[in-house]
Write an enzyme that holds these catalytic residues in place. Structure first.
Site, PDB file in Angstrom:
ATOM      1  N   HIS A 158      -8.229  51.336  37.030  1.00  0.00           N
ATOM      2  CA  HIS A 158      -9.622  50.920  37.432  1.00  0.00           C
ATOM      3  C   HIS A 158      -8.128  49.480  37.801  1.00  0.00           C
ATOM      4  O   HIS A 158      -8.527  49.249  39.808  1.00  0.00           O
ATOM      5  CB  HIS A 158     -10.397  50.192  37.254  1.00  0.00           C
ATOM      6  CG  HIS A 158     -11.580  50.875  37.410  1.00  0.00           C
ATOM      7  ND1 HIS A 158     -12.740  51.177  38.200  1.00  0.00           N
ATOM      8  CD2 HIS A 158     -12.351  50.802  35.805  1.00  0.00           C
ATOM      9  CE1 HIS A 158     -13.279  51.947  37.698  1.00  0.00           C
ATOM     10  NE2 HIS A 158     -13.123  51.982  36.775  1.00  0.00           N
TER      11      HIS A 158
ATOM     12  N   GLN B  87     -14.513  45.944  39.435  1.00  0.00           N
ATOM     13  CA  GLN B  87     -15.868  46.534  39.146  1.00  0.00           C
ATOM     14  C   GLN B  87     -17.079  45.449  39.453  1.00  0.00           C
ATOM     15  O   GLN B  87     -17.764  45.668  40.229  1.00  0.00           O
ATOM     16  CB  GLN B  87     -16.303  47.352  38.135  1.00  0.00           C
ATOM     17  CG  GLN B  87     -15.334  48.897  38.122  1.00  0.00           C
ATOM     18  CD  GLN B  87     -15.524  49.235  36.800  1.00  0.00           C
ATOM     19  OE1 GLN B  87     -15.143  49.096  35.502  1.00  0.00           O
ATOM     20  NE2 GLN B  87     -16.578  50.374  37.074  1.00  0.00           N
TER      21      GLN B  87
ATOM     22  N   HIS C 145      -8.502  54.688  31.099  1.00  0.00           N
ATOM     23  CA  HIS C 145      -9.360  54.529  32.374  1.00  0.00           C
ATOM     24  C   HIS C 145      -9.635  53.067  32.646  1.00  0.00           C
ATOM     25  O   HIS C 145      -9.595  52.666  34.213  1.00  0.00           O
ATOM     26  CB  HIS C 145     -10.922  54.833  31.493  1.00  0.00           C
ATOM     27  CG  HIS C 145     -12.223  55.388  32.978  1.00  0.00           C
ATOM     28  ND1 HIS C 145     -13.023  56.424  33.190  1.00  0.00           N
ATOM     29  CD2 HIS C 145     -12.601  54.193  33.230  1.00  0.00           C
ATOM     30  CE1 HIS C 145     -13.490  55.862  34.128  1.00  0.00           C
ATOM     31  NE2 HIS C 145     -13.499  54.654  34.105  1.00  0.00           N
ATOM     32  N   GLU C 146      -9.704  52.430  32.013  1.00  0.00           N
ATOM     33  CA  GLU C 146     -10.058  50.983  32.884  1.00  0.00           C
ATOM     34  C   GLU C 146      -8.677  50.337  33.301  1.00  0.00           C
ATOM     35  O   GLU C 146      -8.657  49.666  34.609  1.00  0.00           O
ATOM     36  CB  GLU C 146     -10.322  49.921  31.898  1.00  0.00           C
ATOM     37  CG  GLU C 146     -11.182  50.172  30.792  1.00  0.00           C
ATOM     38  CD  GLU C 146     -13.065  50.767  31.851  1.00  0.00           C
ATOM     39  OE1 GLU C 146     -11.953  49.882  32.599  1.00  0.00           O
ATOM     40  OE2 GLU C 146     -13.237  50.943  31.696  1.00  0.00           O
TER      41      GLU C 146
ATOM     42  N   GLY D  94     -16.817  50.290  29.018  1.00  0.00           N
ATOM     43  CA  GLY D  94     -15.295  49.738  29.623  1.00  0.00           C
ATOM     44  C   GLY D  94     -16.104  49.004  31.147  1.00  0.00           C
ATOM     45  O   GLY D  94     -16.369  49.743  31.321  1.00  0.00           O
TER      46      GLY D  94
ATOM     47  N   CYS E 236     -18.333  56.696  34.009  1.00  0.00           N
ATOM     48  CA  CYS E 236     -17.905  55.627  34.958  1.00  0.00           C
ATOM     49  C   CYS E 236     -19.187  54.158  35.392  1.00  0.00           C
ATOM     50  O   CYS E 236     -19.390  55.214  36.583  1.00  0.00           O
ATOM     51  CB  CYS E 236     -16.480  55.262  36.277  1.00  0.00           C
ATOM     52  SG  CYS E 236     -15.927  54.681  36.498  1.00  0.00           S
ATOM     53  N   LEU E 237     -19.527  53.364  35.700  1.00  0.00           N
ATOM     54  CA  LEU E 237     -20.734  52.479  36.076  1.00  0.00           C
ATOM     55  C   LEU E 237     -20.179  52.857  37.514  1.00  0.00           C
ATOM     56  O   LEU E 237     -21.218  51.868  38.427  1.00  0.00           O
ATOM     57  CB  LEU E 237     -20.310  50.968  35.713  1.00  0.00           C
ATOM     58  CG  LEU E 237     -20.727  51.331  34.119  1.00  0.00           C
ATOM     59  CD1 LEU E 237     -21.099  49.553  33.838  1.00  0.00           C
ATOM     60  CD2 LEU E 237     -22.046  51.513  33.837  1.00  0.00           C
TER      61      LEU E 237
HETATM   62  C1  Y12 Z   1     -14.304  57.074  27.665  1.00  0.00           C
HETATM   63  C2  Y12 Z   1     -14.536  57.378  28.770  1.00  0.00           C
HETATM   64  C3  Y12 Z   1     -14.852  56.021  30.215  1.00  0.00           C
HETATM   65  C4  Y12 Z   1     -15.018  55.016  29.682  1.00  0.00           C
HETATM   66  C5  Y12 Z   1     -14.889  53.605  30.731  1.00  0.00           C
HETATM   67  C6  Y12 Z   1     -15.884  53.104  30.226  1.00  0.00           C
HETATM   68  N1  Y12 Z   1     -16.940  54.283  31.377  1.00  0.00           N
HETATM   69  C7  Y12 Z   1     -18.515  53.596  31.339  1.00  0.00           C
HETATM   70  O1  Y12 Z   1     -18.736  52.396  30.235  1.00  0.00           O
HETATM   71  C8  Y12 Z   1     -19.666  54.182  31.509  1.00  0.00           C
HETATM   72  C9  Y12 Z   1     -20.945  53.736  30.991  1.00  0.00           C
HETATM   73  C10 Y12 Z   1     -22.119  54.457  32.458  1.00  0.00           C
HETATM   74  C11 Y12 Z   1     -23.272  53.941  31.551  1.00  0.00           C
HETATM   75  C12 Y12 Z   1     -24.371  54.715  32.378  1.00  0.00           C
HETATM   76  O2  Y12 Z   1     -25.169  54.348  32.204  1.00  0.00           O
HETATM   77  C13 Y12 Z   1     -26.399  53.632  32.520  1.00  0.00           C
HETATM   78  O3  Y12 Z   1     -26.348  52.806  33.648  1.00  0.00           O
HETATM   79  C14 Y12 Z   1     -27.828  53.489  31.729  1.00  0.00           C
HETATM   80  C15 Y12 Z   1     -24.353  55.499  33.234  1.00  0.00           C
HETATM   81  O4  Y12 Z   1     -25.553  56.642  33.766  1.00  0.00           O
HETATM   82  C16 Y12 Z   1     -25.202  56.137  34.694  1.00  0.00           C
HETATM   83  O5  Y12 Z   1     -25.057  55.465  35.748  1.00  0.00           O
HETATM   84  C17 Y12 Z   1     -26.996  56.903  35.534  1.00  0.00           C
HETATM   85  C18 Y12 Z   1     -22.940  56.030  33.630  1.00  0.00           C
HETATM   86  C19 Y12 Z   1     -21.697  55.291  33.561  1.00  0.00           C
HETATM   87  C20 Y12 Z   1     -14.756  54.692  28.511  1.00  0.00           C
HETATM   88  C21 Y12 Z   1     -14.257  55.692  27.484  1.00  0.00           C
HETATM   89 CO    CO Z   2     -14.724  52.637  35.203  1.00  0.00          CO
END
Ligand code: Y12
Ligand code: CO
Length: 171
Positions: free
Chosen positions: A141, A50, A137-138, A45, A95-96
């Protein structure tokens, strides 16, 4: 184009986003950049703020049970408005913009929203499960809020301490 992701505590993440008024090529370019960036960073997401664009635009592309992330399941949600929310659920969110930190957050279990698609067509839809969590969540933001603001006092203190330590060691 892959864009830079703003990371906490960047102040721009606190800025409330504004509605899209023109459903044109510049919106489509923004959606493409958001998609490229989200996929590149392995996210499910992403909100426009962001990548530094304060517009009410968010993407969600959940991963299937077999671990694949298919573009057919991509939701492009523009100018969302909450119509109904009910139930309570808890999920470990990430969260990214807060890389490397995951914590349980309480959200509504179901959410009904109105929104527009990339062509400006109006939709109304109810979401449950992980989609409902991701939308909330989004949408936070878009209001300038991060999931860490929903933590209990003690968990937030622990986060602040861990984050400061991480900054010091340059991770
Ligand atoms: C459920 C809960 C939260 C959401 C919001 C969207 N969140 C994400 O897409 C998070 C992604 C994410 C990915 C990661 O992996 C990499 O960066 C490779 C991460 O790991 C690190 O940053 C080390 C952290 C978050 C949607 C549904
Ligand atoms: Co986020």
């Amino acid at each position: 184009m892959i864009r830079e992701i703003l990371v906490y505590p960047d102040k721009r993440l606190r800025e409330p986003s504004q509605d899209i008024t023109h459903f044109d090529a510049s919106l489509h370019a923004l959606l493409q950049d958001m998609y490229d960036t989200m996929i590149h960073k392995e996210g499910i997401g992403l909100a426009a703020i962001q990548i530094g664009v304060a517009s009410n635009v968010l993407l969600i592309n959940l991963v299937e049970e077999d671990g694949t992330q298919n573009k057919e399941n991509l939701y492009e949600i523009i100018n969302p408005v909450v119509l109904e929310k009910n139930g309570i659920t808890v999920y470990q969110e990430g969260c990214l913009s807060v890389p490397g930190y995951y914590e349980e957050v309480e959200r509504a279990e179901r959410i009904k929203i109105s929104y527009r698609d990339r062509d400006g067509k109006a939709h109304e839809k109810e979401f449950t499960d992980l989609m409902a969590i991701a939308i909330q969540h989004e949408m936070d933001h878009l209001s300038g809020r991060l999931f860490i603001e929903k933590l209990s006092y003690l968990k937030r203190k622990k986060f602040d301490k861990e984050w400061k330590k991480k900054q010091k060691v340059g991770k």
